[in-house]
Design a protein around this motif. Structure first.
Motif, PDB file in Angstrom:
ATOM      1  N   LEU A  43       0.826  -1.209   0.000  1.00 32.42           N
ATOM      2  CA  LEU A  43       0.000   0.000   0.000  1.00 32.42           C
ATOM      3  C   LEU A  43       0.860   1.258   0.000  1.00 32.42           C
ATOM      4  O   LEU A  43       0.613   2.200  -0.773  1.00 32.42           O
ATOM      5  CB  LEU A  43      -0.910   0.003   1.227  1.00 32.42           C
ATOM      6  CG  LEU A  43      -1.955  -1.120   1.328  1.00 32.42           C
ATOM      7  CD1 LEU A  43      -2.629  -1.090   2.695  1.00 32.42           C
ATOM      8  CD2 LEU A  43      -2.991  -0.995   0.222  1.00 32.42           C
ATOM      9  N   VAL A  44       1.868   1.281   0.848  1.00 33.28           N
ATOM     10  CA  VAL A  44       2.740   2.451   0.953  1.00 33.28           C
ATOM     11  C   VAL A  44       3.476   2.691  -0.364  1.00 33.28           C
ATOM     12  O   VAL A  44       3.596   3.827  -0.837  1.00 33.28           O
ATOM     13  CB  VAL A  44       3.746   2.262   2.107  1.00 33.28           C
ATOM     14  CG1 VAL A  44       4.799   3.366   2.096  1.00 33.28           C
ATOM     15  CG2 VAL A  44       3.013   2.255   3.443  1.00 33.28           C
ATOM     16  N   THR A  45       3.960   1.617  -0.976  1.00 31.60           N
ATOM     17  CA  THR A  45       4.701   1.743  -2.233  1.00 31.60           C
ATOM     18  C   THR A  45       3.826   2.314  -3.336  1.00 31.60           C
ATOM     19  O   THR A  45       4.252   3.204  -4.086  1.00 31.60           O
ATOM     20  CB  THR A  45       5.252   0.378  -2.668  1.00 31.60           C
ATOM     21  OG1 THR A  45       6.138  -0.117  -1.672  1.00 31.60           O
ATOM     22  CG2 THR A  45       5.985   0.477  -3.997  1.00 31.60           C
ATOM     23  N   ALA A  46       2.615   1.804  -3.450  1.00 35.25           N
ATOM     24  CA  ALA A  46       1.720   2.278  -4.512  1.00 35.25           C
ATOM     25  C   ALA A  46       1.428   3.764  -4.351  1.00 35.25           C
ATOM     26  O   ALA A  46       1.487   4.528  -5.324  1.00 35.25           O
ATOM     27  CB  ALA A  46       0.428   1.471  -4.494  1.00 35.25           C
ATOM     28  N   ARG A  47       1.101   4.192  -3.146  1.00 39.98           N
ATOM     29  CA  ARG A  47       0.787   5.608  -2.926  1.00 39.98           C
ATOM     30  C   ARG A  47       2.002   6.493  -3.141  1.00 39.98           C
ATOM     31  O   ARG A  47       1.902   7.595  -3.681  1.00 39.98           O
ATOM     32  CB  ARG A  47       0.245   5.820  -1.518  1.00 39.98           C
ATOM     33  CG  ARG A  47      -1.174   5.347  -1.312  1.00 39.98           C
ATOM     34  CD  ARG A  47      -1.769   5.990  -0.059  1.00 39.98           C
ATOM     35  NE  ARG A  47      -0.912   5.801   1.101  1.00 39.98           N
ATOM     36  CZ  ARG A  47      -1.019   4.786   1.942  1.00 39.98           C
ATOM     37  NH1 ARG A  47      -1.942   3.860   1.758  1.00 39.98           N
ATOM     38  NH2 ARG A  47      -0.215   4.689   2.984  1.00 39.98           N
ATOM     39  N   ALA A  48       3.158   6.025  -2.687  1.00 37.98           N
ATOM     40  CA  ALA A  48       4.369   6.830  -2.822  1.00 37.98           C
ATOM     41  C   ALA A  48       4.805   6.952  -4.276  1.00 37.98           C
ATOM     42  O   ALA A  48       5.427   7.931  -4.670  1.00 37.98           O
ATOM     43  CB  ALA A  48       5.503   6.225  -1.988  1.00 37.98           C
ATOM     44  N   THR A  49       4.464   5.949  -5.075  1.00 28.80           N
ATOM     45  CA  THR A  49       4.836   5.949  -6.488  1.00 28.80           C
ATOM     46  C   THR A  49       3.854   6.751  -7.325  1.00 28.80           C
ATOM     47  O   THR A  49       4.237   7.430  -8.287  1.00 28.80           O
ATOM     48  CB  THR A  49       4.905   4.503  -7.013  1.00 28.80           C
ATOM     49  OG1 THR A  49       5.790   3.740  -6.182  1.00 28.80           O
ATOM     50  CG2 THR A  49       5.422   4.464  -8.441  1.00 28.80           C
ATOM     51  N   ASN A  50       2.564   6.677  -6.952  1.00 27.68           N
ATOM     52  CA  ASN A  50       1.529   7.397  -7.692  1.00 27.68           C
ATOM     53  C   ASN A  50       0.390   7.719  -6.738  1.00 27.68           C
ATOM     54  O   ASN A  50      -0.400   6.836  -6.388  1.00 27.68           O
ATOM     55  CB  ASN A  50       1.024   6.559  -8.874  1.00 27.68           C
ATOM     56  CG  ASN A  50      -0.051   7.268  -9.672  1.00 27.68           C
ATOM     57  OD1 ASN A  50      -0.489   8.363  -9.330  1.00 27.68           O
ATOM     58  ND2 ASN A  50      -0.490   6.653 -10.755  1.00 27.68           N
TER      59      ASN A  50
END
Length: 221
Positions: A43-50
């Motif tokens: 979840l954190v990766t997805a939000r931080a990426t886009n």
């Protein structure tokens, strides 16, 4: 709702149709007591990426990653305990059989959530790697340090899968630096993750965003 609670609730929802009730309840208890670090990192990766990524789509991927990890972790635990050999009774046999069944359900349900995503191939490699590592671990002559390192590969692979699934949800591929960062996060884990808040530093999102931004900038040159 924080990411850990969101991942747990979504995981239980993904298992809601499992029968019989005893098996479903065992799965839900396991998720309730799990450190959902792989799911949270997704979840954190997805939000931080886009920042505009579809939240529902990301949650499904996070659950897929988490369930695969939980299933393999349970498989590892049963294989190491060898309950059919060390304490063979009717009760321990039934408990062990239930654990094996639960592990199979967790992994297969996790795969079903990732099957049509760009993380599917990475998920297959996690399972294959786990099988190879455990085969090597069980060979005679494997020293304790090597066995521990082989076991720890599951945590490393789970966090790598998390960043692959998270970036895929944001329509991108993880740069090598991001995969290295995932390995760093898993470096101190020994057999299981601490709670997500402990395993993931507060700066995790900022670090991932910085890595992703630099990767995009390098591509645009």
């Amino acid at each position: 709702m924080d990411d850990a609670a969101r991942a747990r609730d979504a995981a239980c929802e993904a298992l809601a149709d499992v029968e019989p009730d005893q098996l479903r309840e065992a799965l839900e208890d396991r998720i309730a007591n799990a450190a959902v670090t792989p799911g949270v990192l997704t979840l954190v990766t997805a939000r931080a990426t886009n920042a505009q990524v579809d939240a529902d789509e990301v949650v499904d991927r996070a659950v897929g990653v988490q369930l695969i990890y939980e299933g393999l972790r349970l498989t590892r635990s049963v294989a190491h305990a060898e309950p059919w050999v060390t304490a063979p009774t009717r009760e321990t046999d039934i408990d062990a059989d239930m654990d094996v069944l639960a592990a199979d359900v967790l992994v297969s349900r996790g795969f079903s959530l990732l099957a049509c995503t760009d993380a599917a191939a990475a998920a297959v490699e996690v399972v294959r790697g786990f099988g190879r590592d455990q085969t090597l671990r069980d060979r005679e002559g494997t020293d304790p340090a090597a066995a521990t390192a082989l076991d720890r590969n599951l945590e490393v692979d789970a966090l790598e899968l998390a960043v692959v699934a998270g970036t895929a949800a944001a329509d991108s591929d993880p740069p090598e630096e991001l995969l290295r960062y995932a390995r760093e996060l898993a470096a101190d884990c020994d057999g299981e993750f601490p709670p997500a808040g402990s395993a993931l530093p507060e700066a995790t999102a900022d670090r991932i965003a910085d890595i992703s931004d630099r990767a995009v900038s390098a591509t645009d040159r």
